[in-house]
Design an enzyme around this catalytic site. Sequence first.
Site, PDB file in Angstrom:
ATOM      1  N   CYS A  19      37.222  49.237  42.399  1.00  0.00           N
ATOM      2  CA  CYS A  19      37.711  48.922  41.054  1.00  0.00           C
ATOM      3  C   CYS A  19      36.863  47.789  40.513  1.00  0.00           C
ATOM      4  CB  CYS A  19      39.184  48.524  41.117  1.00  0.00           C
ATOM      5  SG  CYS A  19      39.824  47.727  39.638  1.00  0.00           S
ATOM      6  N   VAL A  59      46.401  46.317  39.466  1.00  0.00           N
ATOM      7  CA  VAL A  59      45.488  45.506  40.265  1.00  0.00           C
ATOM      8  C   VAL A  59      44.328  45.077  39.365  1.00  0.00           C
ATOM      9  CG1 VAL A  59      46.047  46.474  42.514  1.00  0.00           C
ATOM     10  CG2 VAL A  59      44.352  47.638  41.093  1.00  0.00           C
TER      11      VAL A  59
END
Length: 211
Positions: A19, A59
């Site tokens: 990510c 997140v």
Amino acid sequence: MVSSPRVRNTLTLFSSLDCVVCHRVRLVLAAKGVTYDMVAVDPAKPPDELVEVNPYHSVPTLVERDLVLYSASVVSEYLDERYPHPPLMPVDPLSRARLRLSMLRLEHDWVPQVQAIQAGNKTQSDAARKKLREHLLATLPLFKASKFFLNTEMSLADCAVAPIIWRLPQLGVSLPKDAKAIEDYGARIFRSPGFARSLTAEERAYRDGVA
């Protein structure tokens, strides 16, 4: 740096293994030399402990005792203030404002293209790839102007930019020869021990042998 599973730290980072915004926070932690526990998260199936502390189940999420922070920009600035050495923001208000504005533009203009390339269908990915390339080339003078992004020293802006540059081969974004300054910028940061510590195994595989 991620700790041994047998050692419990005061800091816990909920992070996806691949990510770009999580990588941004991991790079800040690595630059500061802060030890933390990382909980790997599949965004499609957030663990119960993340659901309990973050109403968005997103997140990166940072937990320090009773404090819970989410959003990469919020977490990054907190870490820079909580662990002041080395500082990752300039001292003067004007330079700080310029860096904050540049990071906001990255969040609004660059990051969505990265995410669309990774998650979209072919049409969406191709369009996002073209837009990201355009954004990079439009910013080329900034990469040529200084060793780091808008600053003479590494800053929070570099922690946001470098994970995107690292992913360019995996994203299928190629740059022309006259944009070599962007690759040179990336290479300077990629060589640092802190950058190597920030990578997950999944991210490291994007450029085997570089970091």
